[in-house]
Design a protein around this motif. Sequence first.
Motif, PDB file in Angstrom:
ATOM      1  N   GLU A  44       0.438  -1.053  -0.368  1.00 16.57           N
ATOM      2  CA  GLU A  44       0.011  -0.446   0.181  1.00 16.57           C
ATOM      3  C   GLU A  44       0.710   1.148  -0.261  1.00 16.57           C
ATOM      4  OE1 GLU A  44      -4.078  -1.888   1.926  1.00 16.57           O
ATOM      5  OE2 GLU A  44      -2.704  -0.308   3.831  1.00 16.57           O
ATOM      6  N   ILE A  45       2.117   1.135   1.093  1.00 13.78           N
ATOM      7  CA  ILE A  45       3.241   2.014   0.965  1.00 13.78           C
ATOM      8  C   ILE A  45       3.731   2.413  -0.538  1.00 13.78           C
ATOM      9  CG2 ILE A  45       5.071   3.256   1.895  1.00 13.78           C
ATOM     10  CD1 ILE A  45       4.305   2.031   4.549  1.00 13.78           C
ATOM     11  N   GLN A  46       3.608   1.341  -1.420  1.00 10.72           N
ATOM     12  CA  GLN A  46       4.340   1.696  -2.543  1.00 10.72           C
ATOM     13  C   GLN A  46       3.280   2.108  -3.226  1.00 10.72           C
ATOM     14  OE1 GLN A  46       7.329   1.353  -3.973  1.00 10.72           O
ATOM     15  NE2 GLN A  46       7.042   1.389  -5.594  1.00 10.72           N
ATOM     16  N   ARG A  47       1.896   1.555  -3.202  1.00 10.54           N
ATOM     17  CA  ARG A  47       1.415   2.280  -4.056  1.00 10.54           C
ATOM     18  C   ARG A  47       0.943   3.621  -4.294  1.00 10.54           C
ATOM     19  NH1 ARG A  47      -4.181   0.317  -2.384  1.00 10.54           N
ATOM     20  NH2 ARG A  47      -3.978   2.066  -1.009  1.00 10.54           N
ATOM     21  N   GLY A 113      13.323   3.546  -7.689  1.00 16.41           N
ATOM     22  CA  GLY A 113      12.881   3.832  -7.410  1.00 16.41           C
ATOM     23  C   GLY A 113      12.220   3.804  -5.995  1.00 16.41           C
ATOM     24  N   VAL A 114      12.568   2.593  -5.045  1.00 13.96           N
ATOM     25  CA  VAL A 114      11.858   2.305  -3.901  1.00 13.96           C
ATOM     26  C   VAL A 114      13.381   2.457  -2.860  1.00 13.96           C
ATOM     27  CG1 VAL A 114      11.274   0.609  -2.256  1.00 13.96           C
ATOM     28  CG2 VAL A 114      10.908   0.509  -4.730  1.00 13.96           C
ATOM     29  N   LYS A 115      12.197   3.415  -1.518  1.00 13.34           N
ATOM     30  CA  LYS A 115      12.790   4.127  -0.156  1.00 13.34           C
ATOM     31  C   LYS A 115      12.292   2.768   0.887  1.00 13.34           C
ATOM     32  CE  LYS A 115      13.660   8.832  -2.149  1.00 13.34           C
ATOM     33  NZ  LYS A 115      12.635   9.890  -1.608  1.00 13.34           N
ATOM     34  N   ILE A 116      13.124   2.780   1.461  1.00 11.17           N
ATOM     35  CA  ILE A 116      13.377   2.810   2.409  1.00 11.17           C
ATOM     36  C   ILE A 116      13.453   3.079   4.171  1.00 11.17           C
ATOM     37  CG2 ILE A 116      13.659   0.241   1.758  1.00 11.17           C
ATOM     38  CD1 ILE A 116      16.137  -0.260   3.711  1.00 11.17           C
ATOM     39  N   ARG A 181      15.150  -5.683  16.975  1.00 10.04           N
ATOM     40  CA  ARG A 181      15.146  -6.515  16.359  1.00 10.04           C
ATOM     41  C   ARG A 181      15.165  -5.006  15.216  1.00 10.04           C
ATOM     42  NH1 ARG A 181      10.447  -5.676  17.384  1.00 10.04           N
ATOM     43  NH2 ARG A 181       8.751  -5.189  15.484  1.00 10.04           N
ATOM     44  N   ALA A 182      15.919  -5.027  14.011  1.00 10.26           N
ATOM     45  CA  ALA A 182      15.498  -3.955  13.074  1.00 10.26           C
ATOM     46  C   ALA A 182      14.364  -4.963  11.903  1.00 10.26           C
ATOM     47  CB  ALA A 182      17.237  -3.611  12.598  1.00 10.26           C
ATOM     48  N   ASN A 183      13.752  -3.943  12.475  1.00 12.62           N
ATOM     49  CA  ASN A 183      13.037  -3.779  10.512  1.00 12.62           C
ATOM     50  C   ASN A 183      12.914  -2.510   9.660  1.00 12.62           C
ATOM     51  OD1 ASN A 183       9.299  -3.308  10.715  1.00 12.62           O
ATOM     52  ND2 ASN A 183       9.918  -5.246  10.658  1.00 12.62           N
ATOM     53  N   PHE A 184      12.020  -3.375   8.967  1.00 14.94           N
ATOM     54  CA  PHE A 184      12.055  -2.879   7.128  1.00 14.94           C
ATOM     55  C   PHE A 184      10.999  -2.754   6.951  1.00 14.94           C
ATOM     56  CE2 PHE A 184      15.874  -5.280   7.794  1.00 14.94           C
ATOM     57  CZ  PHE A 184      16.833  -4.238   7.031  1.00 14.94           C
ATOM     58  N   ALA A 185      10.127  -1.152   6.542  1.00 22.04           N
ATOM     59  CA  ALA A 185       9.186  -1.217   5.704  1.00 22.04           C
ATOM     60  C   ALA A 185       9.051  -0.210   4.294  1.00 22.04           C
ATOM     61  CB  ALA A 185       8.540  -0.373   6.576  1.00 22.04           C
ATOM     62  N   VAL A 186       8.558  -0.466   3.612  1.00 19.62           N
ATOM     63  CA  VAL A 186       8.595   0.267   2.166  1.00 19.62           C
ATOM     64  C   VAL A 186       7.792   1.273   2.550  1.00 19.62           C
ATOM     65  CG1 VAL A 186       8.635   0.414  -0.096  1.00 19.62           C
ATOM     66  CG2 VAL A 186       8.683  -1.886   0.887  1.00 19.62           C
ATOM     67  N   GLY A 187       8.716   2.427   2.158  1.00 17.52           N
ATOM     68  CA  GLY A 187       9.025   3.892   2.207  1.00 17.52           C
ATOM     69  C   GLY A 187       8.735   5.289   1.551  1.00 17.52           C
TER      70      GLY A 187
END
Length: 188
Positions: A44-47, A113-116, A181-187
Motif C-alpha cells: 500500500e505504501i508502494q502504491r 525508485g523504492v525507499k525504505i 530487531r531491525a525491521n524494514f518497511a517500504v516507505g
Amino acid sequence: MLTVIGCAKKYEVQPTEEPVKASEEKKERLKEVSEEKILQKPAEIQREIAEEELSGKGQKPKESAIQSKESAAQVKTEFVFKDILFDFDKYDIKEDARPALDSAATWLKNNKGVKIIIEGHCDERGTNEYNLALGEKRANAARDYLTASGIASEKIKTISYGEEKPICAEQTEDCFQKNRRANFAVGK
C-alpha cells in the motif's frame, strides 16, 4: 373479583447451525483481513508512491489506479524484507543477519525508485531513553551496512521505537530476542 384465564403457548426453539456457521465465517474473514493487512502494508505504501509519481505525468486516475495495483502486487511478490536480530545490549550486525541484508541490498539496487524505513527495536529491559538510543543504533547499523553495500543513503530513513512496539509480550529470552530487531518497511 377478577379471574384471568389464559392458554400458555409453548414455543419450541429449533436449534440451527447458522450461529456456528456465522462464527466460522467471521473467523475466516478476520483471518483473511489480517493476512491482507500484513501482506499489503508495504504494498500500500508502494502504491501511494506510484500514484504520486504517476499523478504528475497526466495519466488518467483509472489508468493510474490499475498501474498502482500492478505495482503494489509486484512489490509484494518480488521481495520480503526479513527482520535482523541483535544480541542483548548490542547493535553490531551479526553474521547470520548478513544474508538478509545482502538480499535487501540486491533488491534495492534493482528497484531504484523504492525507499525504505529501518525501524530499530529493543526488548523491554532498560529505561525508555536507553532503549530509544539503542534502537537508533540498531537501525543505523543496518543502514550503514546497506550504504556500504552500495545503496544510496537518501533511500534509507531510520527511526527508533525502543521498546514501544514489541512483537512478543512474554517474559522469556526467546521473546526478548524477537523484540531486539531491525525491521524494514517500504516507505516514501
